[in-house]
Enzyme design. Structure first.
Site, short mmCIF file in Angstrom:
data_model
loop_
_atom_site.label_atom_id
_atom_site.label_comp_id
_atom_site.label_asym_id
_atom_site.label_seq_id
_atom_site.Cartn_x
_atom_site.Cartn_y
_atom_site.Cartn_z
N CYS A 92 0.84 -1.21 0.00
CA CYS A 92 0.00 0.00 0.00
C CYS A 92 0.87 1.26 0.00
O CYS A 92 0.55 2.24 -0.67
CB CYS A 92 -0.89 0.04 1.24
SG CYS A 92 -2.03 -1.35 1.36
C1 BEZ Z 1 0.56 -4.53 1.87
O1 BEZ Z 1 0.14 -3.44 1.49
O2 BEZ Z 1 1.74 -4.81 1.75
C2 BEZ Z 1 -0.38 -5.54 2.43
C3 BEZ Z 1 -1.57 -5.17 2.99
C4 BEZ Z 1 -2.40 -6.14 3.54
C5 BEZ Z 1 -2.01 -7.45 3.50
C6 BEZ Z 1 -0.83 -7.79 2.90
C7 BEZ Z 1 0.00 -6.85 2.38
#
Ligand code: BEZ
Length: 261
Positions: A92
């Protein structure tokens, strides 16, 4: 799927409230199928259908730039609404930074940007500092604080397997969704990505270019089309009319005709 989510993400996510805060949210779109049973207890409404061409549901939300009424906030502009599973998660963070760096590209196309992440405002503020530091960007678009998943629910941004785990965990993760909404508030594109896959900003811009060109010129765009490439004469236009409208028409088959953009 559930095991994929990092423990830190669970800690940063707040539990769903017992009383459904979105009970008061008016849902004007046609209603779809019943909700997963465990969720039904706290939800008085069904989810609206989010078909392409349907009106994007309205909502009120708290964002990093204040309280908004979504339709009023759109202000008759093209809009991209994109969701994230959680603040302070790696994928994210890269996504938000990349979208922020493309502020000029979206502005050039008259597109307003709004993100959503399933955390509260205080968390968003701290996370934005991290995003700017790590990616060298300057996040200027609002991010919806959707800790109670009100908007995520309305826009069906919830992962099915996580929904099944609600009783156990009391939370539902938000997936990576992209909604492109036109100035008439119609949904024109929906993309749903899993938590493990970061999106492609170039593809989002490419679709906006395609939609805006199609609306303006009455054409369609072929596979992997980019601005400047030849476009396709839609089946609804005869070759004779297409020649009058577009000039030169290259006919490979009666149903496959190209013209210059
Ligand atoms: C991420 O943004 O890296 C992420 C968010 C939720 C679960 C797994 C990864």
């Amino acid at each position: 799927m559930a095991s994929f989510f990092p423990r830190t993400a669970f800690r940063t996510l707040s539990a769903l409230p017992k009383a459904a805060p979105w009970a008061k949210t008016p849902i004007t779109a046609p209603l779809a199928q019943p909700l997963a049973r465990r969720f039904i207890g706290s939800l008085p409404r069904e989810q609206p259908r989010l078909r392409l061409g349907s009106t994007a549901p309205n909502f009120e939300a708290v964002t990093t730039q204040g309280q908004i009424d979504f339709h009023k906030w759109m202000d008759g502009c093209w809009t991209i609404l994109f969701s994230h599973p959680a603040d302070f998660t790696p994928v994210c963070t890269t996504e938000l930074g990349a979208f922020a760096k493309l502020k000029g590209e979206f502005a050039k196309r008259g597109v307003k940007m709004i993100g959503l992440s399933a955390n509260d405002l205080g968390s968003h503020g701290d996370w934005i500092k991290d995003i700017n530091e790590v990616t060298g960007s300057d996040v200027q678009f609002p991010i919806i604080a959707d800790a109670d998943r009100k908007v995520a629910w309305l826009y069906d941004m919830i992962d099915e397997s996580e929904l099944a785990n609600l009783a156990e965990k009391g939370i539902a993760f938000t997936i990576r969704s992209v909604f492109i909404i036109d100035p008439a508030k119609k949904i024109r594109l929906v993309m749903s990505y899993p938590a493990s896959t970061g999106r492609n900003t170039a593809e989002v811009l490419r679709v906006i270019d395609s939609l805006q060109t199609a609306d303006k010129k009455g054409i369609a765009t072929p596979i992997d089309w980019q601005v400047g490439d030849d476009v396709i004469v839609p089946p609804s236009v005869s070759t004779e009319d297409a020649k009058k409208k577009f000039g030169e028409v290259r006919e490979l088959k009666p149903y496959l005709r190209y013209t210059k953009y």
